[in-house]
Design a protein around this motif. Structure first.
Motif, PDB file in Angstrom:
ATOM      1  N   GLU A   1      -9.229   2.336   3.607  1.00 25.56           N
ATOM      2  CA  GLU A   1      -9.277   2.560   4.972  1.00 25.56           C
ATOM      3  C   GLU A   1      -7.739   2.604   5.023  1.00 25.56           C
ATOM      4  OE1 GLU A   1     -11.096  -1.345   6.712  1.00 25.56           O
ATOM      5  OE2 GLU A   1     -11.984   0.530   8.042  1.00 25.56           O
ATOM      6  N   SER A   2      -6.736   1.457   4.877  1.00 26.49           N
ATOM      7  CA  SER A   2      -5.326   1.530   4.615  1.00 26.49           C
ATOM      8  C   SER A   2      -4.658   2.183   4.137  1.00 26.49           C
ATOM      9  CB  SER A   2      -4.920   0.121   3.388  1.00 26.49           C
ATOM     10  OG  SER A   2      -5.069  -1.379   3.545  1.00 26.49           O
ATOM     11  N   LEU A   3      -4.978   3.242   3.496  1.00 24.84           N
ATOM     12  CA  LEU A   3      -4.231   5.058   3.661  1.00 24.84           C
ATOM     13  C   LEU A   3      -4.828   5.721   4.869  1.00 24.84           C
ATOM     14  CD1 LEU A   3      -4.787   5.273  -0.200  1.00 24.84           C
ATOM     15  CD2 LEU A   3      -2.969   4.407   0.525  1.00 24.84           C
TER      16      LEU A   3
ATOM     17  N   MET B   1       1.046  -1.018  -0.036  1.00 24.99           N
ATOM     18  CA  MET B   1       0.210   0.044   0.115  1.00 24.99           C
ATOM     19  C   MET B   1       0.545   1.063  -0.048  1.00 24.99           C
ATOM     20  SD  MET B   1      -3.151   0.422  -0.560  1.00 24.99           S
ATOM     21  CE  MET B   1      -3.589  -1.201   0.372  1.00 24.99           C
ATOM     22  N   ASN B   2       2.250   1.380   0.797  1.00 26.56           N
ATOM     23  CA  ASN B   2       2.681   2.691   0.565  1.00 26.56           C
ATOM     24  C   ASN B   2       3.061   2.771  -0.496  1.00 26.56           C
ATOM     25  OD1 ASN B   2       3.052   2.547   3.536  1.00 26.56           O
ATOM     26  ND2 ASN B   2       4.840   1.303   3.336  1.00 26.56           N
ATOM     27  N   GLU B   3       3.670   1.861  -1.813  1.00 26.00           N
ATOM     28  CA  GLU B   3       3.620   1.969  -2.864  1.00 26.00           C
ATOM     29  C   GLU B   3       2.701   2.915  -3.834  1.00 26.00           C
ATOM     30  OE1 GLU B   3       6.219  -0.667  -6.830  1.00 26.00           O
ATOM     31  OE2 GLU B   3       4.928  -1.753  -4.921  1.00 26.00           O
ATOM     32  N   LEU B   4       1.468   2.562  -3.505  1.00 23.53           N
ATOM     33  CA  LEU B   4       0.303   3.392  -4.391  1.00 23.53           C
ATOM     34  C   LEU B   4       0.216   4.433  -3.868  1.00 23.53           C
ATOM     35  CD1 LEU B   4      -2.642   3.201  -5.252  1.00 23.53           C
ATOM     36  CD2 LEU B   4      -3.722   2.297  -3.731  1.00 23.53           C
ATOM     37  N   LYS B   5       0.414   4.553  -2.643  1.00 27.35           N
ATOM     38  CA  LYS B   5       0.587   5.672  -1.066  1.00 27.35           C
ATOM     39  C   LYS B   5       1.419   6.620  -2.501  1.00 27.35           C
ATOM     40  CE  LYS B   5       0.066   6.570   2.944  1.00 27.35           C
ATOM     41  NZ  LYS B   5       0.449   6.653   4.629  1.00 27.35           N
ATOM     42  N   ASN B   6       2.620   6.603  -3.118  1.00 35.04           N
ATOM     43  CA  ASN B   6       4.198   6.921  -3.401  1.00 35.04           C
ATOM     44  C   ASN B   6       3.230   7.598  -4.519  1.00 35.04           C
ATOM     45  OD1 ASN B   6       5.226   6.760  -0.987  1.00 35.04           O
ATOM     46  ND2 ASN B   6       6.319   4.949  -1.935  1.00 35.04           N
TER      47      ASN B   6
ATOM     48  N   SER C   1     -16.074  -8.794  -3.014  1.00 29.29           N
ATOM     49  CA  SER C   1     -17.192  -8.980  -3.554  1.00 29.29           C
ATOM     50  C   SER C   1     -17.604  -8.002  -4.767  1.00 29.29           C
ATOM     51  CB  SER C   1     -18.268  -8.380  -2.547  1.00 29.29           C
ATOM     52  OG  SER C   1     -18.370  -7.040  -2.486  1.00 29.29           O
ATOM     53  N   SER C   2     -16.698  -6.805  -5.010  1.00 30.10           N
ATOM     54  CA  SER C   2     -16.891  -5.893  -5.983  1.00 30.10           C
ATOM     55  C   SER C   2     -15.527  -5.055  -5.837  1.00 30.10           C
ATOM     56  CB  SER C   2     -17.908  -4.725  -5.668  1.00 30.10           C
ATOM     57  OG  SER C   2     -17.653  -4.415  -4.179  1.00 30.10           O
ATOM     58  N   THR C   3     -15.345  -4.726  -6.879  1.00 26.42           N
ATOM     59  CA  THR C   3     -14.477  -3.750  -6.798  1.00 26.42           C
ATOM     60  C   THR C   3     -14.474  -1.773  -6.346  1.00 26.42           C
ATOM     61  OG1 THR C   3     -13.522  -3.425  -8.877  1.00 26.42           O
ATOM     62  CG2 THR C   3     -12.903  -1.438  -8.101  1.00 26.42           C
ATOM     63  N   ALA C   4     -15.941  -1.761  -5.762  1.00 25.67           N
ATOM     64  CA  ALA C   4     -16.308  -1.149  -4.245  1.00 25.67           C
ATOM     65  C   ALA C   4     -15.750  -1.189  -3.404  1.00 25.67           C
ATOM     66  CB  ALA C   4     -17.419  -0.371  -4.143  1.00 25.67           C
ATOM     67  N   GLU C   5     -15.614  -2.394  -2.867  1.00 21.72           N
ATOM     68  CA  GLU C   5     -15.349  -3.028  -1.529  1.00 21.72           C
ATOM     69  C   GLU C   5     -13.493  -3.212  -1.905  1.00 21.72           C
ATOM     70  OE1 GLU C   5     -14.467  -6.749   0.968  1.00 21.72           O
ATOM     71  OE2 GLU C   5     -16.387  -7.214  -0.613  1.00 21.72           O
ATOM     72  N   VAL C   6     -12.892  -3.302  -2.578  1.00 24.98           N
ATOM     73  CA  VAL C   6     -11.542  -3.111  -2.997  1.00 24.98           C
ATOM     74  C   VAL C   6     -11.164  -1.407  -3.094  1.00 24.98           C
ATOM     75  CG1 VAL C   6      -9.619  -3.544  -3.975  1.00 24.98           C
ATOM     76  CG2 VAL C   6     -11.326  -4.729  -4.597  1.00 24.98           C
ATOM     77  N   MET C   7     -11.920  -0.924  -3.007  1.00 26.53           N
ATOM     78  CA  MET C   7     -11.431   0.741  -3.218  1.00 26.53           C
ATOM     79  C   MET C   7     -12.074   0.595  -1.543  1.00 26.53           C
ATOM     80  SD  MET C   7     -10.082   2.814  -5.215  1.00 26.53           S
ATOM     81  CE  MET C   7     -10.471   4.336  -4.135  1.00 26.53           C
ATOM     82  N   PHE C   8     -12.984   0.621  -0.597  1.00 27.01           N
ATOM     83  CA  PHE C   8     -12.816   0.277   0.609  1.00 27.01           C
ATOM     84  C   PHE C   8     -11.829   0.244   1.211  1.00 27.01           C
ATOM     85  CE2 PHE C   8     -14.134  -1.567   5.497  1.00 27.01           C
ATOM     86  CZ  PHE C   8     -14.524  -0.003   5.691  1.00 27.01           C
ATOM     87  N   ASN C   9     -11.329  -1.279   1.230  1.00 21.72           N
ATOM     88  CA  ASN C   9      -9.884  -1.398   1.706  1.00 21.72           C
ATOM     89  C   ASN C   9      -8.605  -0.419   1.456  1.00 21.72           C
ATOM     90  OD1 ASN C   9     -11.978  -3.568   2.968  1.00 21.72           O
ATOM     91  ND2 ASN C   9     -11.469  -4.904   0.608  1.00 21.72           N
ATOM     92  N   ILE C  10      -8.733   0.006   0.682  1.00 23.61           N
ATOM     93  CA  ILE C  10      -7.678   1.080   0.525  1.00 23.61           C
ATOM     94  C   ILE C  10      -7.663   2.243   0.838  1.00 23.61           C
ATOM     95  CG2 ILE C  10      -6.523   2.457  -1.830  1.00 23.61           C
ATOM     96  CD1 ILE C  10      -7.324   0.245  -3.489  1.00 23.61           C
TER      97      ILE C  10
ATOM     98  N   ARG D   1     -19.567  -6.221   6.997  1.00 22.75           N
ATOM     99  CA  ARG D   1     -18.605  -5.731   7.847  1.00 22.75           C
ATOM    100  C   ARG D   1     -18.299  -3.579   6.820  1.00 22.75           C
ATOM    101  NH1 ARG D   1     -16.546 -10.185  10.403  1.00 22.75           N
ATOM    102  NH2 ARG D   1     -14.776 -10.562   8.605  1.00 22.75           N
ATOM    103  N   ALA D   2     -18.268  -4.332   5.727  1.00 25.07           N
ATOM    104  CA  ALA D   2     -17.572  -2.756   5.199  1.00 25.07           C
ATOM    105  C   ALA D   2     -18.773  -1.937   4.662  1.00 25.07           C
ATOM    106  CB  ALA D   2     -16.786  -3.026   3.588  1.00 25.07           C
TER     107      ALA D   2
END
Length: 312
Positions: A133-135, A1-6, A122-131, A169-170
């Motif tokens: 949160e991580s950021l 995730m640090n790579e994405l943030k950078n 379940s969805s790319t929207a759920e992936v985005m939720f996780n991203i 949970r998301a």
């Protein structure tokens, strides 16, 4: 995730794209990523041929364009299983200094420099939720509506097996953080239909055939499409409607793009893997929800598809 943030922080301008004819999940993911860009003060544009009218409630102060000729550094592809599905924006993706692929399709080809693909999501929207949160980025009301829209669209209202405890949970978290009228969004995404859509469904149901008591197949002809001036939005949900017939395990819908091209949509319940059928035609998606494009007349497309359906 640090790579994405950078990469995000080093971006001067970001283009956000999705697959052609973006659906509820694609739009939800695009809007959520736009919220990330806003929070990080990064200029961006969502690039789509047209923002779907059904999801206009998410188009709040967004930078949406249908073409882009300016300078940009980064292209983020959302909800797109392979680069070809970007359509006419593939060349922009190829010209970007940084490319990012965020998706959940298990057939994703990992086509970017950075690939964030949660194949069990379940969805790319759920992936985005996780991203998000991580950021550690706060979710605002628009992002909450977008994430909720994407999740309920791609899970068919939490019906698909991809709806997990993590998915729920998301949803619970965004509801707690942003108290909104989620029931209205659910109704709009899952139930609201135009009179035109009902007319099109009537025609499609008149073409229904059942194969081996477990496969439901229907189609629209090019003549149907021209006579009723049918758009993509008018056909939304047909494949799910016939999937709901008692005893049906797999549903298939053929929708004409032009006289020699048909889009096929397949839905199923376990253990039937319709993504394998779609992969045979250069398409893909999920085990229980996939699509592809067939070339030929309606009769020729049916001849190509039927042997696969009859084997199920």
């Amino acid at each position: 995730m640090n790579e994405l943030k950078n990469v995000l922080k080093n971006s001067t301008h970001i283009l956000l794209g999705a697959h052609t004819d973006p659906d509820g999940d694609a739009i939800g993911a695009l809007v959520t990523m736009a919220g990330v860009c806003d929070f990080l003060h990064i200029p961006y544009n969502i690039i789509v041929e047209a923002f779907p009218a059904k999801y206009e409630y998410l188009n709040e102060n967004l930078n949406v364009v249908s073409k882009f000729d300016g300078e940009f550094s980064t292209f983020i592809s959302l909800d797109c299983g392979d680069k070809d599905r970007l359509g006419k924006y593939e060349s922009l993706f190829d010209s970007a200094k940084y490319t990012i692929n965020i998706d959940h399709h298990h057939t994703n080809t990992d086509f970017a420099q950075l690939n964030y693909v949660e194949r069990t999501g379940s969805s790319t929207a759920e992936v985005m939720f996780n991203i998000v949160e991580s950021l550690q980025i706060p979710i605002n009301d628009l992002m909450a509506k977008a994430i909720y829209t994407g999740i309920i669209y791609d899970t068919a209202g939490f019906m698909h097996p991809s709806s997990t405890a993590q998915t729920l949970r998301a949803v619970a978290k965004i509801m707690e953080q942003c108290p909104l009228e989620y029931s209205k969004i659910y109704h709009k995404v899952m139930y609201e239909q135009t009179l035109k859509m009902l007319e099109v469904q009537k025609v499609a149901l008149s073409n229904l055939r059942v194969i081996n008591d477990k496969v439901a197949l229907t189609y629209l002809t090019l003549e149907d499409k021209n006579n009723l001036s049918i758009t993509k939005n008018d056909t939304e949900g047909i494949v799910n409607i016939i999937r709901n017939i008692e005893g049906i395990k797999v549903s298939a819908f053929l929708n004409p793009k032009n006289k020699d091209t048909y889009k096929i949509s397949l839905r199923s319940e376990p253990p039937y893997n319709v993504s394998e059928i779609c992969k045979a035609f250069g398409g893909g998606g999920h085990i229980c929800a996939s699509g592809a494009t067939l070339t030929g007349s309606l009769e020729q497309c049916l001849e190509q598809l039927l042997p696969y359906l009859e084997k199920l």
